[in-house]
Design an enzyme around this catalytic site. Structure first.
Site, PDB file in Angstrom:
ATOM      1  N   ARG A  96      -3.233 -13.179   3.360  1.00 25.59           N
ATOM      2  CA  ARG A  96      -3.693 -12.215   4.364  1.00 25.59           C
ATOM      3  C   ARG A  96      -4.640 -12.852   5.384  1.00 25.59           C
ATOM      4  O   ARG A  96      -4.813 -12.339   6.476  1.00 25.59           O
ATOM      5  CB  ARG A  96      -4.378 -11.017   3.688  1.00 25.59           C
ATOM      6  CG  ARG A  96      -3.361  -9.998   3.195  1.00 25.59           C
ATOM      7  CD  ARG A  96      -4.023  -8.827   2.521  1.00 25.59           C
ATOM      8  NE  ARG A  96      -4.557  -9.196   1.207  1.00 25.59           N
ATOM      9  CZ  ARG A  96      -5.258  -8.364   0.432  1.00 25.59           C
ATOM     10  NH1 ARG A  96      -5.501  -7.133   0.843  1.00 25.59           N
ATOM     11  NH2 ARG A  96      -5.687  -8.758  -0.749  1.00 25.59           N
ATOM     12  N   GLN A  97      -5.253 -13.975   5.012  1.00 26.13           N
ATOM     13  CA  GLN A  97      -6.115 -14.692   5.982  1.00 26.13           C
ATOM     14  C   GLN A  97      -5.222 -15.731   6.654  1.00 26.13           C
ATOM     15  O   GLN A  97      -5.288 -16.927   6.375  1.00 26.13           O
ATOM     16  CB  GLN A  97      -7.310 -15.328   5.261  1.00 26.13           C
ATOM     17  CG  GLN A  97      -8.310 -16.022   6.182  1.00 26.13           C
ATOM     18  CD  GLN A  97      -9.211 -15.080   6.969  1.00 26.13           C
ATOM     19  OE1 GLN A  97      -9.349 -13.912   6.630  1.00 26.13           O
ATOM     20  NE2 GLN A  97      -9.810 -15.550   8.044  1.00 26.13           N
ATOM     21  N   HIS A 129       2.684 -11.400   3.477  1.00 30.10           N
ATOM     22  CA  HIS A 129       2.050 -10.415   4.369  1.00 30.10           C
ATOM     23  C   HIS A 129       2.568 -10.559   5.805  1.00 30.10           C
ATOM     24  O   HIS A 129       2.868  -9.578   6.468  1.00 30.10           O
ATOM     25  CB  HIS A 129       0.532 -10.597   4.294  1.00 30.10           C
ATOM     26  CG  HIS A 129      -0.213  -9.640   5.144  1.00 30.10           C
ATOM     27  ND1 HIS A 129      -0.111  -8.272   4.977  1.00 30.10           N
ATOM     28  CD2 HIS A 129      -1.066  -9.832   6.185  1.00 30.10           C
ATOM     29  CE1 HIS A 129      -0.871  -7.677   5.883  1.00 30.10           C
ATOM     30  NE2 HIS A 129      -1.450  -8.593   6.618  1.00 30.10           N
ATOM     31  N   LYS A 193      -3.563   3.199  11.624  1.00 33.81           N
ATOM     32  CA  LYS A 193      -4.728   2.992  10.754  1.00 33.81           C
ATOM     33  C   LYS A 193      -5.809   2.227  11.512  1.00 33.81           C
ATOM     34  O   LYS A 193      -5.510   1.289  12.236  1.00 33.81           O
ATOM     35  CB  LYS A 193      -4.260   2.176   9.543  1.00 33.81           C
ATOM     36  CG  LYS A 193      -5.338   1.685   8.627  1.00 33.81           C
ATOM     37  CD  LYS A 193      -4.755   0.939   7.435  1.00 33.81           C
ATOM     38  CE  LYS A 193      -4.486  -0.519   7.738  1.00 33.81           C
ATOM     39  NZ  LYS A 193      -4.036  -1.280   6.555  1.00 33.81           N
ATOM     40  N   ARG A 195      -9.309   0.126  10.698  1.00 35.13           N
ATOM     41  CA  ARG A 195     -10.170  -0.369   9.619  1.00 35.13           C
ATOM     42  C   ARG A 195     -11.629  -0.316  10.074  1.00 35.13           C
ATOM     43  O   ARG A 195     -11.997  -0.885  11.091  1.00 35.13           O
ATOM     44  CB  ARG A 195      -9.762  -1.799   9.227  1.00 35.13           C
ATOM     45  CG  ARG A 195     -10.517  -2.311   8.026  1.00 35.13           C
ATOM     46  CD  ARG A 195      -9.867  -3.531   7.414  1.00 35.13           C
ATOM     47  NE  ARG A 195      -8.662  -3.233   6.639  1.00 35.13           N
ATOM     48  CZ  ARG A 195      -8.681  -2.724   5.405  1.00 35.13           C
ATOM     49  NH1 ARG A 195      -9.829  -2.449   4.815  1.00 35.13           N
ATOM     50  NH2 ARG A 195      -7.556  -2.498   4.764  1.00 35.13           N
ATOM     51  N   SER A 223      -4.569  -2.958  -2.404  1.00 36.54           N
ATOM     52  CA  SER A 223      -5.664  -3.757  -2.947  1.00 36.54           C
ATOM     53  C   SER A 223      -6.790  -2.845  -3.428  1.00 36.54           C
ATOM     54  O   SER A 223      -6.859  -2.493  -4.601  1.00 36.54           O
ATOM     55  CB  SER A 223      -6.127  -4.723  -1.852  1.00 36.54           C
ATOM     56  OG  SER A 223      -7.100  -5.582  -2.349  1.00 36.54           O
ATOM     57  N   THR A 224      -7.656  -2.409  -2.527  1.00 34.14           N
ATOM     58  CA  THR A 224      -8.694  -1.453  -2.944  1.00 34.14           C
ATOM     59  C   THR A 224      -8.121  -0.042  -3.034  1.00 34.14           C
ATOM     60  O   THR A 224      -8.746   0.851  -3.592  1.00 34.14           O
ATOM     61  CB  THR A 224      -9.847  -1.417  -1.918  1.00 34.14           C
ATOM     62  OG1 THR A 224      -9.321  -0.933  -0.679  1.00 34.14           O
ATOM     63  CG2 THR A 224     -10.465  -2.772  -1.725  1.00 34.14           C
ATOM     64  N   THR A 227      -6.434   2.176   1.984  1.00 31.68           N
ATOM     65  CA  THR A 227      -5.391   2.492   2.971  1.00 31.68           C
ATOM     66  C   THR A 227      -4.485   3.598   2.434  1.00 31.68           C
ATOM     67  O   THR A 227      -4.216   4.602   3.101  1.00 31.68           O
ATOM     68  CB  THR A 227      -4.494   1.241   3.214  1.00 31.68           C
ATOM     69  OG1 THR A 227      -5.333   0.122   3.430  1.00 31.68           O
ATOM     70  CG2 THR A 227      -3.556   1.435   4.376  1.00 31.68           C
TER      71      THR A 227
HETATM   72  C1  R5P Z   1      -2.961  -4.904   5.331  1.00 30.53           C
HETATM   73  O1  R5P Z   1      -2.603  -5.184   6.451  1.00 30.53           O
HETATM   74  C2  R5P Z   1      -2.029  -4.795   4.161  1.00 30.53           C
HETATM   75  O2  R5P Z   1      -0.714  -4.606   4.559  1.00 30.53           O
HETATM   76  C3  R5P Z   1      -2.439  -3.667   3.243  1.00 30.53           C
HETATM   77  O3  R5P Z   1      -2.296  -2.448   3.950  1.00 30.53           O
HETATM   78  C4  R5P Z   1      -3.854  -3.825   2.831  1.00 30.53           C
HETATM   79  O4  R5P Z   1      -4.044  -5.110   2.313  1.00 30.53           O
HETATM   80  C5  R5P Z   1      -4.224  -2.804   1.779  1.00 30.53           C
HETATM   81  O5  R5P Z   1      -5.560  -2.988   1.473  1.00 30.53           O
HETATM   82  P1  R5P Z   1      -6.392  -1.863   0.771  1.00 30.53           P
HETATM   83  O6  R5P Z   1      -5.604  -1.361  -0.410  1.00 30.53           O
HETATM   84  O7  R5P Z   1      -7.665  -2.562   0.376  1.00 30.53           O
HETATM   85  O8  R5P Z   1      -6.627  -0.780   1.763  1.00 30.53           O
END
Ligand code: R5P
Length: 300
Positions: A96-97, A129, A193, A195, A223-224, A227
């Site tokens: 992702r980075q 990603h 979305k 952030r 992840s967390t 989203t």
């Molecule tokens: C971000 O661009 C990815 O596609 C996911 O939407 C993101 O990594 C989800 O992260 P989290 O569950 O922390 O919101």
């Protein structure tokens, strides 16, 4: 029985490696792993790899450790005379980075790509990603798509319902929603979305009629869960009948799963690229097909 190649498993992919070895008619080499009291890792191959094409399967569930473990295993494979070393990394950490968001940052996946390119002959991964990370690698990087498998699972489980809508939580994932909608034969769209911080997001309302619909949300990573939880909540407020949250890589940090169910998810589904409570769908066939495709293309 003709053995075409060898499969070596990292500590994170022992079950997947076994299944892929069956699907590809390959021999699975035994590997040993241990951790020293100070946290350093130790690996040992227990089989002959000399002159063989080896596919090392090691997903990156515990990001840093699995990267080190992969480097150590590649060193052992090289030292024992493997003809080619091909890394299968179903979930590739640090992807992702893939750009510099702020001055002074490292482009993490580029840094790792340099290391991988120096220790292996190819990489096979599942749903990166961003696809353009391929340009960071000096060796072939092939990727598979697990979206159709997720959509097929939903299609069967919900008795081929014609009431579905597929959504991606952002524009970046719209292609995934499109692919899933083709399997489910239904409309697709995306939500916008914003952030706010690394753990907080807001989703702008969108004019999408989800009332009484069965909604499948698909993303590459949860992840967390921030989203996805926000998206689910909003869709339920708009009258969605069922909301299924799905992703390829269910990273699900801490209470993420709880957050999703609390937000109103009826089901949470992911694959075994990243082992979690919701890793219901296996990418074994996708990995086996990728390996076969690579062998055909490269004639190894
Ligand atoms: C971000 O661009 C990815 O596609 C996911 O939407 C993101 O990594 C989800 O992260 P989290 O569950 O922390 O919101």
């Amino acid at each position: 029985m003709v053995i075409y190649m060898l499969i070596v498993s990292g500590s994170n992919s022992q079950n997947l490696a076994h299944r892929v070895s069956k699907l590809t008619n390959s021999k699975l080499i035994r590997t040993e792993f241990k951790k020293f009291p100070d946290g350093e890792l130790y690996v040992k191959l227990n089989g002959c790899v000399e002159g063989e094409d080896v596919f090392l399967i090691n997903t990156q569930n515990n990001q840093n450790e699995s990267i080190i473990e992969t480097i150590l295993l590649c060193d052992a494979l090289n030292d024992e005379g493997a003809k080619s070393i091909n890394l299968v990394i179903p979930y590739m950490a640090y992807a992702r980075q893939d750009k510099k968001f702020k001055n002074g940052e490292s482009i993490s996946i580029r840094a790792l790509a340099k290391i991988y390119s120096s220790i292996c002959d190819s990489l096979l991964i599942i749903n990166p990603h961003e696809k353009d990370i391929c340009s960071f690698f000096d060796v072939p990087l092939l990727y598979g798509d697990a979206v159709p498998e997720i959509a097929k699972y939903i299609y069967d489980k919900y008795n081929k319902s014609d009431n579905f809508v597929v959504l991606s939580p952002d524009k970046g994932a719209i292609d995934m929603a499109k692919v899933a909608s083709e399997v489910l034969n239904c409309p697709y769209d995306y939500l916008e979305k914003t952030r706010i911080s690394s753990t907080e997001i807001s989703i702008a309302p969108k004019k999408l009629n989800v009332k009484d619909k069965d909604v499948l949300i698909i993303d590459d990573i949860i992840s967390t869960g921030g989203t996805m939880a926000e998206t689910i909540k909003m869709l339920k407020e708009q009258g969605a009948k069922t909301v299924i949250a799905s992703c390829i890589h269910p990273v699900l940090i801490g209470d993420a799963l709880n957050k999703l169910f609390n937000g109103g998810a009826d089901e949470v589904v992911g694959t075994d690229t990243y082992l979690s409570e919701v890793s219901i769908i296996s990418v074994d066939n996708i990995v086996a097909n990728l390996i076969n495709k690579y062998i055909d293309t490269e004639k190894i």
